[in-house]
Write an enzyme that holds these catalytic residues in place. Structure first.
Site, PDB file in Angstrom:
ATOM      1  N   LYS A  57       9.272  -8.261  -4.193  1.00 14.29           N
ATOM      2  CA  LYS A  57       9.675  -9.671  -4.341  1.00 14.29           C
ATOM      3  C   LYS A  57       8.779 -10.419  -5.327  1.00 14.29           C
ATOM      4  CE  LYS A  57       9.323 -11.214   0.023  1.00 14.29           C
ATOM      5  NZ  LYS A  57       8.956 -11.946   1.230  1.00 14.29           N
ATOM      6  N   VAL A  96      14.764  -8.060  -1.333  1.00 20.00           N
ATOM      7  CA  VAL A  96      15.688  -7.181  -0.617  1.00 20.00           C
ATOM      8  C   VAL A  96      16.365  -8.001   0.474  1.00 20.00           C
ATOM      9  CG1 VAL A  96      15.897  -5.087   0.784  1.00 20.00           C
ATOM     10  CG2 VAL A  96      14.153  -5.223  -1.022  1.00 20.00           C
ATOM     11  N   LYS A 105     -17.485  -0.916   3.905  1.00 25.16           N
ATOM     12  CA  LYS A 105     -16.254  -1.710   3.747  1.00 25.16           C
ATOM     13  C   LYS A 105     -15.979  -1.966   2.258  1.00 25.16           C
ATOM     14  CE  LYS A 105     -13.157  -4.791   5.458  1.00 25.16           C
ATOM     15  NZ  LYS A 105     -11.937  -4.290   6.044  1.00 25.16           N
ATOM     16  N   TYR A 156       0.839  -1.212   0.000  1.00 28.09           N
ATOM     17  CA  TYR A 156       0.000   0.000   0.000  1.00 28.09           C
ATOM     18  C   TYR A 156       0.869   1.256   0.000  1.00 28.09           C
ATOM     19  CZ  TYR A 156      -4.025  -2.906   0.727  1.00 28.09           C
ATOM     20  OH  TYR A 156      -4.996  -3.846   0.537  1.00 28.09           O
ATOM     21  N   ALA A 157       1.913   1.251   0.824  1.00 26.74           N
ATOM     22  CA  ALA A 157       2.744   2.445   0.972  1.00 26.74           C
ATOM     23  C   ALA A 157       3.633   2.653  -0.251  1.00 26.74           C
ATOM     24  CB  ALA A 157       3.596   2.308   2.239  1.00 26.74           C
ATOM     25  N   GLU A 166     -11.809 -10.916  11.481  1.00 24.57           N
ATOM     26  CA  GLU A 166     -12.240 -10.949  10.071  1.00 24.57           C
ATOM     27  C   GLU A 166     -12.024 -12.344   9.480  1.00 24.57           C
ATOM     28  OE1 GLU A 166     -10.465  -7.537   8.040  1.00 24.57           O
ATOM     29  OE2 GLU A 166     -12.245  -6.390   8.560  1.00 24.57           O
TER      30      GLU A 166
HETATM   31  P1  FAD Z   1       2.306  -4.343   2.612  1.00 31.98           P
HETATM   32  O1  FAD Z   1       1.049  -3.915   1.992  1.00 31.98           O
HETATM   33  O2  FAD Z   1       2.326  -5.612   3.387  1.00 31.98           O
HETATM   34  O3  FAD Z   1       3.410  -4.437   1.453  1.00 31.98           O
HETATM   35  C1  FAD Z   1       4.740  -4.814   1.665  1.00 31.98           C
HETATM   36  C2  FAD Z   1       5.318  -5.194   0.315  1.00 31.98           C
HETATM   37  O4  FAD Z   1       6.722  -5.456   0.475  1.00 31.98           O
HETATM   38  C3  FAD Z   1       4.700  -6.459  -0.281  1.00 31.98           C
HETATM   39  O5  FAD Z   1       4.422  -6.268  -1.643  1.00 31.98           O
HETATM   40  C4  FAD Z   1       5.796  -7.518  -0.087  1.00 31.98           C
HETATM   41  O6  FAD Z   1       5.772  -8.533  -1.074  1.00 31.98           O
HETATM   42  C5  FAD Z   1       7.046  -6.655  -0.213  1.00 31.98           C
HETATM   43  N1  FAD Z   1       8.201  -7.251   0.439  1.00 31.98           N
HETATM   44  C6  FAD Z   1       8.294  -7.708   1.709  1.00 31.98           C
HETATM   45  N2  FAD Z   1       9.529  -8.166   1.969  1.00 31.98           N
HETATM   46  C7  FAD Z   1      10.256  -7.980   0.832  1.00 31.98           C
HETATM   47  C8  FAD Z   1      11.587  -8.253   0.469  1.00 31.98           C
HETATM   48  N3  FAD Z   1      12.460  -8.791   1.319  1.00 31.98           N
HETATM   49  N4  FAD Z   1      11.985  -7.930  -0.775  1.00 31.98           N
HETATM   50  C9  FAD Z   1      11.131  -7.380  -1.679  1.00 31.98           C
HETATM   51  N5  FAD Z   1       9.848  -7.098  -1.389  1.00 31.98           N
HETATM   52  C10 FAD Z   1       9.409  -7.404  -0.152  1.00 31.98           C
HETATM   53  N6  FAD Z   1      -5.635  -1.984   7.211  1.00 31.98           N
HETATM   54  C11 FAD Z   1      -6.616  -1.094   6.957  1.00 31.98           C
HETATM   55  O7  FAD Z   1      -6.375   0.126   6.984  1.00 31.98           O
HETATM   56  N7  FAD Z   1      -7.889  -1.497   6.654  1.00 31.98           N
HETATM   57  C12 FAD Z   1      -8.229  -2.808   6.572  1.00 31.98           C
HETATM   58  O8  FAD Z   1      -9.378  -3.152   6.291  1.00 31.98           O
HETATM   59  C13 FAD Z   1      -7.207  -3.780   6.824  1.00 31.98           C
HETATM   60  N8  FAD Z   1      -7.489  -5.087   6.741  1.00 31.98           N
HETATM   61  C14 FAD Z   1      -6.493  -6.014   6.936  1.00 31.98           C
HETATM   62  C15 FAD Z   1      -6.817  -7.373   6.820  1.00 31.98           C
HETATM   63  C16 FAD Z   1      -5.832  -8.334   7.028  1.00 31.98           C
HETATM   64  C17 FAD Z   1      -6.189  -9.789   6.888  1.00 31.98           C
HETATM   65  C18 FAD Z   1      -4.510  -7.928   7.358  1.00 31.98           C
HETATM   66  C19 FAD Z   1      -3.440  -8.981   7.582  1.00 31.98           C
HETATM   67  C20 FAD Z   1      -4.194  -6.588   7.484  1.00 31.98           C
HETATM   68  C21 FAD Z   1      -5.179  -5.620   7.270  1.00 31.98           C
HETATM   69  N9  FAD Z   1      -4.905  -4.251   7.382  1.00 31.98           N
HETATM   70  C22 FAD Z   1      -5.897  -3.322   7.142  1.00 31.98           C
HETATM   71  C23 FAD Z   1      -3.535  -3.777   7.646  1.00 31.98           C
HETATM   72  C24 FAD Z   1      -2.880  -3.423   6.305  1.00 31.98           C
HETATM   73  O9  FAD Z   1      -3.012  -4.489   5.397  1.00 31.98           O
HETATM   74  C25 FAD Z   1      -1.401  -3.058   6.442  1.00 31.98           C
HETATM   75  O10 FAD Z   1      -1.281  -2.036   7.394  1.00 31.98           O
HETATM   76  C26 FAD Z   1      -0.840  -2.611   5.102  1.00 31.98           C
HETATM   77  O11 FAD Z   1      -0.805  -3.710   4.209  1.00 31.98           O
HETATM   78  C27 FAD Z   1       0.556  -2.028   5.261  1.00 31.98           C
HETATM   79  O12 FAD Z   1       1.026  -1.597   4.017  1.00 31.98           O
HETATM   80  P2  FAD Z   1       2.568  -1.687   3.685  1.00 31.98           P
HETATM   81  O13 FAD Z   1       2.742  -1.049   2.333  1.00 31.98           O
HETATM   82  O14 FAD Z   1       3.382  -1.175   4.806  1.00 31.98           O
HETATM   83  O15 FAD Z   1       2.891  -3.232   3.588  1.00 31.98           O
HETATM   84  P1  NAD Z   2      -3.585  -6.485  16.584  1.00 34.99           P
HETATM   85  O1  NAD Z   2      -2.323  -6.214  17.299  1.00 34.99           O
HETATM   86  O2  NAD Z   2      -4.473  -5.365  16.279  1.00 34.99           O
HETATM   87  O3  NAD Z   2      -4.431  -7.573  17.381  1.00 34.99           O
HETATM   88  C1  NAD Z   2      -3.832  -8.737  17.879  1.00 34.99           C
HETATM   89  C2  NAD Z   2      -4.649  -9.305  19.018  1.00 34.99           C
HETATM   90  O4  NAD Z   2      -4.000 -10.481  19.477  1.00 34.99           O
HETATM   91  C3  NAD Z   2      -4.761  -8.348  20.194  1.00 34.99           C
HETATM   92  O5  NAD Z   2      -6.096  -8.216  20.571  1.00 34.99           O
HETATM   93  C4  NAD Z   2      -3.898  -9.018  21.280  1.00 34.99           C
HETATM   94  O6  NAD Z   2      -4.402  -8.780  22.584  1.00 34.99           O
HETATM   95  C5  NAD Z   2      -4.008 -10.483  20.901  1.00 34.99           C
HETATM   96  N1  NAD Z   2      -2.891 -11.299  21.388  1.00 34.99           N
HETATM   97  C6  NAD Z   2      -1.576 -10.947  21.501  1.00 34.99           C
HETATM   98  N2  NAD Z   2      -0.858 -11.973  21.978  1.00 34.99           N
HETATM   99  C7  NAD Z   2      -1.702 -13.009  22.165  1.00 34.99           C
HETATM  100  C8  NAD Z   2      -1.542 -14.344  22.625  1.00 34.99           C
HETATM  101  N3  NAD Z   2      -0.359 -14.821  22.995  1.00 34.99           N
HETATM  102  N4  NAD Z   2      -2.646 -15.136  22.681  1.00 34.99           N
HETATM  103  C9  NAD Z   2      -3.871 -14.659  22.305  1.00 34.99           C
HETATM  104  N5  NAD Z   2      -4.063 -13.405  21.867  1.00 34.99           N
HETATM  105  C10 NAD Z   2      -2.999 -12.588  21.776  1.00 34.99           C
HETATM  106  O7  NAD Z   2      -3.138  -7.274  15.250  1.00 34.99           O
HETATM  107  P2  NAD Z   2      -3.939  -7.596  13.929  1.00 34.99           P
HETATM  108  O8  NAD Z   2      -5.355  -7.907  14.213  1.00 34.99           O
HETATM  109  O9  NAD Z   2      -3.115  -8.593  13.203  1.00 34.99           O
HETATM  110  O10 NAD Z   2      -3.881  -6.228  13.127  1.00 34.99           O
HETATM  111  C11 NAD Z   2      -2.626  -5.700  12.690  1.00 34.99           C
HETATM  112  C12 NAD Z   2      -2.853  -4.290  12.170  1.00 34.99           C
HETATM  113  O11 NAD Z   2      -3.646  -4.353  10.980  1.00 34.99           O
HETATM  114  C13 NAD Z   2      -3.607  -3.416  13.166  1.00 34.99           C
HETATM  115  O12 NAD Z   2      -3.108  -2.126  13.105  1.00 34.99           O
HETATM  116  C14 NAD Z   2      -5.021  -3.428  12.642  1.00 34.99           C
HETATM  117  O13 NAD Z   2      -5.704  -2.229  12.927  1.00 34.99           O
HETATM  118  C15 NAD Z   2      -4.803  -3.579  11.134  1.00 34.99           C
HETATM  119  N6  NAD Z   2      -5.967  -4.279  10.562  1.00 34.99           N
HETATM  120  C16 NAD Z   2      -7.035  -3.516  10.243  1.00 34.99           C
HETATM  121  C17 NAD Z   2      -8.159  -4.142   9.752  1.00 34.99           C
HETATM  122  C18 NAD Z   2      -9.368  -3.293   9.406  1.00 34.99           C
HETATM  123  O14 NAD Z   2      -9.280  -2.072   9.467  1.00 34.99           O
HETATM  124  N7  NAD Z   2     -10.489  -3.884   9.083  1.00 34.99           N
HETATM  125  C19 NAD Z   2      -8.204  -5.536   9.592  1.00 34.99           C
HETATM  126  C20 NAD Z   2      -7.076  -6.274   9.944  1.00 34.99           C
HETATM  127  C21 NAD Z   2      -5.951  -5.633  10.442  1.00 34.99           C
END
Ligand code: FAD
Ligand code: NAD
Length: 398
Positions: free
Chosen positions: A38, A81, A375, A13-14, A169
């Site tokens: 990657k 990287v 959403k 995303y970033a 989720e």
């Molecule tokens: P990423 O999007 O993870 O991108 C990192 C990139 O770096 C990837 O393309 C990866 O392949 C690349 N990369 C990694 N290591 C290397 C390497 N060694 N060499 C080359 N390339 C590499 N946030 C929200 O705001 N709203 C949501 O609804 C939401 N839902 C989520 C649902 C899930 C299931 C998860 C896991 C997270 C969610 N998040 C959500 C959090 C959000 O996805 C992350 O905060 C976001 O992806 C961060 O963006 P980023 O660019 O830092 O990293």
């Molecule tokens: P998180 O850190 O938000 O939640 C992890 C949860 O695991 C916490 O509630 C914590 O208390 C619990 N936990 C920690 N250690 C544990 C253990 N040993 N046993 C049981 N429970 C334990 O992490 P996440 O849910 O992976 O989210 C990561 C980031 O991505 C957050 O910033 C979140 O806001 C973002 N995200 C956003 C969305 C969305 O906006 N819909 C969806 C997914 C993730």
């Protein structure tokens, strides 16, 4: 004049947003922009819980980066990287070494393990395309295996570690999928257990109590069990061990209990907190004028509350855009036009499966279908921003 070299690490995303902003703002020959990733594709991490549970094809949650960038303006290198060597101003990749004038690090997150024994070996914890594809297949395999070995009912127990947004989720999608899997594999639904274990006393700690109760009741109605206030303290081939001493035998354990910054950053000598670099208002790594950290690798503190912002896609995108704009004005010799990073938090929506969700926007609360629509709109808006209407039609979930 030789154009400065801008290297962006990671097309998440970033990083992708930064690359697309450069593509839009830079004039020809103003800079050489290289995006390193990657994989040849960008994936929508925010939707990975869907392919992980098997409710949506993984191919719909990724897009070929070449379709998004103009390669006359942004060069793409598909490579891993390995290290950032700030003393030499180079990035070491598996197959190249790149020199930079400006370095942007957006390598995303890794699972936070808290040193829990057995976690990396015995849980599914990779929230990327390869990780979720494997998990989806494994879930299905458990149903198929059980039918050939019906004494092993633990194969039908699924434990999710963490009831934060990712855990909730994912378990919601899985709860939607279970009836279909049971039908396909002739399994009695009452034998399937979905257990969410959370160390905090409540699920979804970031939400207000009304929304939390709504979410847990909705999931309990779909058969999800909650064990709250109890951390997982070990994982092994039989399942998990809780801090209370209780053991849960489970065929599948999914780790969704938090993230830390990409380990390459720590290995490269940056000072970090949980793998994240505390950046300043211009997203610089401390002590490095031309090295910027964005997305989940950055620790950006809200100066009002003194608390770091959570790592989210909405912040990652804003960081990528602002940083690229700031570098463009710097290159043009108008550094005074740079703006400090001020994130705008629109709110948070947690999906509770295909037909339910909760959303919190300041003091506003939304539940049910209106939250589902929000959403979807957020997801579609992102697709539109990076790839226009064609990408929306191709990859959108309507
Ligand atoms: P990423 O999007 O993870 O991108 C990192 C990139 O770096 C990837 O393309 C990866 O392949 C690349 N990369 C990694 N290591 C290397 C390497 N060694 N060499 C080359 N390339 C590499 N946030 C929200 O705001 N709203 C949501 O609804 C939401 N839902 C989520 C649902 C899930 C299931 C998860 C896991 C997270 C969610 N998040 C959500 C959090 C959000 O996805 C992350 O905060 C976001 O992806 C961060 O963006 P980023 O660019 O830092 O990293
Ligand atoms: P998180 O850190 O938000 O939640 C992890 C949860 O695991 C916490 O509630 C914590 O208390 C619990 N936990 C920690 N250690 C544990 C253990 N040993 N046993 C049981 N429970 C334990 O992490 P996440 O849910 O992976 O989210 C990561 C980031 O991505 C957050 O910033 C979140 O806001 C973002 N995200 C956003 C969305 C969305 O906006 N819909 C969806 C997914 C993730």
């Amino acid at each position: 004049m030789i154009p400065p070299k801008i290297i962006i690490l990671g097309a998440g995303y970033a990083g992708l947003t930064a690359a697309l902003t450069f593509q839009k703002k830079l004039r020809t020959k103003e800079a050489e922009v290289t995006l390193v990733n990657k994989n040849e594709y960008h994936y929508f991490t925010t939707r990975l819980h869907e392919p992980a549970a098997g409710t949506f094809p993984h191919d719909k949650t990724r897009v070929d980066i070449k379709r998004l960038i103009n390669r006359k303006k942004v060069q793409l290198i598909q490579d891993n990287v390995v290290e950032i060597r700030t003393s030499d101003r180079v990035v070491v990749l598996e197959n190249h070494t790149l020199a930079y004038d400006y370095l942007i690090v957006g390598l995303g997150a890794e699972p936070e393990t808290f040193g829990i024994p057995g976690l990396m070996e015995y849980t599914f914890n990779r929230w990327n395309i390869n990780g979720v594809r494997q998990l989806r297949e494994y879930i299905e395999y458990q149903f198929a295996t059980y039918k050939n070995d019906p004494k092993r009912t633990e194969l039908l127990t699924f434990v999710v570690g963490g009831a934060g947004l990712t855990g909730i989720e994912f378990v919601s999608e899985l709860a939607d999928r279970v009836p279909k899997l049971c039908k396909e594999y002739d399994v009695d639904t009452s034998l399937v257990r979905l257990i969410t274990v959370e160390s905090a006393p409540v699920a979804l700690p970031g939400f207000d109590p009304g929304l939390r109760n709504y979410a847990t009741s909705a999931l309990e109605a779909k058969g999800v069990e909650f064990i709250l206030g109890t951390p997982i303290k070990a994982c092994n081939k039989h399942g998990v061990v809780l801090a209370s001493g209780k053991e849960i035998r489970a065929g599948t354990v999914v780790w969704a209990a938090g993230v830390r910054g990409n380990s390459i950053i720590e290995k490269s000598g940056f000072t970090t907190t949980r793998g994240r670099v505390p950046v300043d208002g211009y997203l610089r790594a401390p002590g490095h004028e031309n090295v910027f950290i964005i997305g989940d690798c950055a620790l950006f503190t809200d100066q009002r509350t003194k608390r770091p912002y959570p790592p989210t896609a909405q912040i990652a995108v804003q960081m990528g855009k602002l940083l690229a704009e700031n570098i463009v004005v710097t290159i043009r010799g108008t550094k005074h036009k740079r703006k400090p990073f001020k994130p705008v938090i629109y709110g948070t929506v947690a999906s509770l499966g295909r037909e339910d969700a909760i959303g919190q926007f300041g003091k506003k609360r939304v539940t049910g279908y209106p939250a589902v629509i929000i959403k979807k709109a957020v997801d579609l808006r992102y697709l539109f921003a990076i790839g226009g209407i064609r990408l929306v039609l191709k990859k959108g979930r309507f």
